[in-house]
Design a protein around this motif. Structure first.
Motif, PDB file in Angstrom:
ATOM      1  N   ASP A  47       1.109  -1.151   0.002  1.00  7.61           N
ATOM      2  CA  ASP A  47      -0.112  -0.035   0.025  1.00  7.61           C
ATOM      3  C   ASP A  47       0.741   1.334   0.070  1.00  7.61           C
ATOM      4  OD1 ASP A  47      -2.713   1.251   2.396  1.00  7.61           O
ATOM      5  OD2 ASP A  47      -1.864   1.951   0.286  1.00  7.61           O
TER       6      ASP A  47
ATOM      7  N   ASN B  57       1.297  14.824   8.800  1.00 10.12           N
ATOM      8  CA  ASN B  57       1.476  13.520   8.785  1.00 10.12           C
ATOM      9  C   ASN B  57       2.896  13.029   9.076  1.00 10.12           C
ATOM     10  OD1 ASN B  57      -1.251  12.358   7.347  1.00 10.12           O
ATOM     11  ND2 ASN B  57      -0.150  13.962   5.956  1.00 10.12           N
TER      12      ASN B  57
ATOM     13  N   ARG C  52      -4.119  16.430  -0.562  1.00 11.59           N
ATOM     14  CA  ARG C  52      -3.251  15.419   0.135  1.00 11.59           C
ATOM     15  C   ARG C  52      -1.795  15.879  -0.389  1.00 11.59           C
ATOM     16  NH1 ARG C  52      -2.963   9.182  -1.173  1.00 11.59           N
ATOM     17  NH2 ARG C  52      -1.556   8.620   0.678  1.00 11.59           N
TER      18      ARG C  52
ATOM     19  N   LYS D 118      -3.901   3.051  11.094  1.00 12.30           N
ATOM     20  CA  LYS D 118      -3.822   1.857  10.704  1.00 12.30           C
ATOM     21  C   LYS D 118      -2.715   1.057  11.240  1.00 12.30           C
ATOM     22  CE  LYS D 118      -6.356   2.865   6.472  1.00 12.30           C
ATOM     23  NZ  LYS D 118      -6.468   2.667   4.970  1.00 12.30           N
TER      24      LYS D 118
ATOM     25  N   SER E 285      -0.641   4.271   3.881  1.00 11.93           N
ATOM     26  CA  SER E 285      -1.383   5.451   4.074  1.00 11.93           C
ATOM     27  C   SER E 285      -2.487   5.510   5.270  1.00 11.93           C
ATOM     28  CB  SER E 285      -1.922   5.957   2.755  1.00 11.93           C
ATOM     29  OG  SER E 285      -1.175   5.920   1.640  1.00 11.93           O
TER      30      SER E 285
ATOM     31  N   THR F 221      -6.155   7.074   7.220  1.00 11.35           N
ATOM     32  CA  THR F 221      -7.536   7.617   7.001  1.00 11.35           C
ATOM     33  C   THR F 221      -8.069   8.738   8.077  1.00 11.35           C
ATOM     34  OG1 THR F 221      -8.083   5.683   6.094  1.00 11.35           O
ATOM     35  CG2 THR F 221      -9.951   7.162   6.643  1.00 11.35           C
TER      36      THR F 221
ATOM     37  N   LYS G 107     -15.004  10.722   5.004  1.00  9.63           N
ATOM     38  CA  LYS G 107     -13.566  10.167   5.417  1.00  9.63           C
ATOM     39  C   LYS G 107     -12.775  10.417   4.007  1.00  9.63           C
ATOM     40  CE  LYS G 107     -14.570   5.430   4.163  1.00  9.63           C
ATOM     41  NZ  LYS G 107     -14.476   3.962   4.670  1.00  9.63           N
ATOM     42  N   ASN G 108     -11.242  10.567   4.302  1.00 12.30           N
ATOM     43  CA  ASN G 108     -10.414  10.555   3.049  1.00 12.30           C
ATOM     44  C   ASN G 108      -8.943   9.898   3.675  1.00 12.30           C
ATOM     45  OD1 ASN G 108     -10.440  11.513   0.321  1.00 12.30           O
ATOM     46  ND2 ASN G 108      -8.358  12.583   1.212  1.00 12.30           N
ATOM     47  N   THR G 109      -8.444   9.491   2.408  1.00 15.40           N
ATOM     48  CA  THR G 109      -6.969   8.864   2.716  1.00 15.40           C
ATOM     49  C   THR G 109      -5.986  10.154   3.086  1.00 15.40           C
ATOM     50  OG1 THR G 109      -7.500   7.334   1.215  1.00 15.40           O
ATOM     51  CG2 THR G 109      -5.283   7.675   1.717  1.00 15.40           C
ATOM     52  N   THR G 110      -5.227   9.768   4.079  1.00 13.29           N
ATOM     53  CA  THR G 110      -4.058  10.788   4.285  1.00 13.29           C
ATOM     54  C   THR G 110      -2.562  10.369   3.972  1.00 13.29           C
ATOM     55  OG1 THR G 110      -3.691   9.842   6.619  1.00 13.29           O
ATOM     56  CG2 THR G 110      -5.479  11.316   6.224  1.00 13.29           C
TER      57      THR G 110
ATOM     58  N   GLN H 255       1.176   8.951   5.547  1.00 13.97           N
ATOM     59  CA  GLN H 255       1.393   7.973   6.542  1.00 13.97           C
ATOM     60  C   GLN H 255       1.500   8.468   8.117  1.00 13.97           C
ATOM     61  OE1 GLN H 255       5.660   6.336   6.828  1.00 13.97           O
ATOM     62  NE2 GLN H 255       4.628   4.647   5.569  1.00 13.97           N
TER      63      GLN H 255
END
Length: 385
Positions: A23, A48, A71, A344, A349, A351, A364-367, A369
């Motif tokens: 990932d 992040n 992002r 996670k 990555s 969330t 929600k959205n991916t961020t 690390q």
């Protein structure tokens, strides 16, 4: 290593890397996540952390007026900065019209324009951790010594930065491996962890007189150590979290009378991260244990006036069951939306989840690390003078 909580198990990280390395982080991108809103909050930046030694600290931006999440914007806004943002983003602060990103293992504070995240300057501070600001100065806690476990690690320090010139104008020695700080009146309180000196953790909170910028006092705790999160309430009390020793001594949350130097209340509640909004403290209640290798999280709200828990799970739609490692929390001061960052397994990555004040997921959205710290931007909110 779970960086905010300092020395969490490197072995856990190694074990999870192999199964999730596929990932990979996505390059700069924009996602429309919600309807546009127009309040005194323009949006927020999210720092992040990125894993230590991988130079993956990154910066995201949520634009409330567009309803768009951007992002990994730092490299795009600063194409000529070598190595981009750096190694391990540990804290984020907006003060006046500038954005401060504390980059721990790159030993620097990146200073950017708050409007667009374009770099203004780099401030060199060794092993820097957290930042607070008041009266024209930014105060940065620092471990001072190298990034390593060492029973003889030196005492830490707080560095004083002129917010106009961005020069370091002073420093004060505090306890071992200082973490978060809070300001009450003319006093700066510093939570000391002693994390590099394991198992000999620090059990003190340092007090600095901001008028003279000299040590004023030390609060010593008999039955608690390895401090991390620190804030205060309107009654002038300190709210202090300890990490424990990851074995028999558990993480906990304390309310402290800083003048009388005594614990007013002990919650018997582990705290990984916390955020104050008005008279409520929102906490991610979790701790890691080397004994069983497990970690579970509760989503707690405490009334800071009564010092009573009023909600043991502010997520009311079951979304919490889908999270792997809730890591950071923030609350919009106007809308009261609650943001929870899920790291996670730390090597992929993350969330970011946005919940309404009713505890129901809005988006929600991916961020990047390890989503770590949020700073809200707006002309009329407290951290944007």
């Amino acid at each position: 290593m779970k960086l905010k909580q300092l020395i969490l198990p490197i072995l856990l990280l190694a074990a999870t890397t192999a199964c999730e390395r596929d990932d990979v982080l996505v390059e700069s991108e924009a996602s429309h996540v919600t309807v546009p809103t127009f309040t005194d909050v323009d949006g927020f930046y999210l720092l992040n952390e990125g894993n230590m030694g991988e130079n993956k600290a990154s910066l995201d931006w949520f634009d409330a007026a567009e309803g768009t999440y951007y992002r990994n914007i730092y490299a795009e806004r600063n194409p000529n900065v070598v190595k981009d943002l750096g190694d391990v983003g540990n804290d984020l602060l907006i003060y006046r019209d500038r954005l401060y990103a504390v980059i721990n293992c790159s030993h620097k504070v990146e200073v950017m324009r708050a409007d667009d995240a374009v770099r203004i300057a780099k401030i060199d501070i060794p092993n820097c951790r957290y930042a607070v600001a008041a009266n024209g100065f930014v105060y940065v806690s620092s471990y001072v010594g190298p990034v390593q476990i060492d029973p003889h690690a030196p005492r830490g320090a707080v560095f004083k930065v002129d917010a106009e010139s961005l020069d370091v104008v002073g420093s004060v020695e505090v306890g071992y491996q200082p973490e978060q700080m809070t300001i009450i009146g003319n006093r700066l309180y510093v939570a000391n962890s002693g994390g590099y000196r394991v198992p000999d953790y620090d059990n003190t909170v340092s007090v600095i007189d901001l008028d003279t910028f000299e040590p004023l006092d030390v609060i010593v705790f008999d039955n608690a150590s390895n401090f991390h999160c620190l804030t205060n309430d309107r009654q002038g009390r300190l709210w202090l979290s300890s990490r424990g020793d990851y074995y028999g001594e558990h993480s906990d949350l304390y309310v402290v009378d800083p003048i009388g130097k005594k614990v007013v209340k002990e919650f018997d509640l582990p705290v990984a991260d916390m955020w104050v909004d008005d008279d409520k403290l929102y906490a991610l209640s979790s701790e890691f244990s080397f004994v069983d290798g497990e970690e579970s999280t509760a989503f707690v709200v405490i009334d800071m006036n009564t010092m009573e828990i009023v909600d043991r799970n502010f997520i009311h739609d079951g979304t919490d069951a889908k999270m792997k490692r809730p890591y950071t929390i923030a609350v919009d001061p106007i809308s009261k939306d609650i943001y929870v960052g899920d790291a996670k397994l730390y090597v992929v990555s993350g969330t970011l989840y946005c919940f309404g004040a009713d505890g129901v997921l809005k988006w929600k959205n991916t961020t990047g690390q390890i989503p770590g710290d949020i700073a809200f931007k707006g002309n009329k909110i407290n951290d944007y003078e």
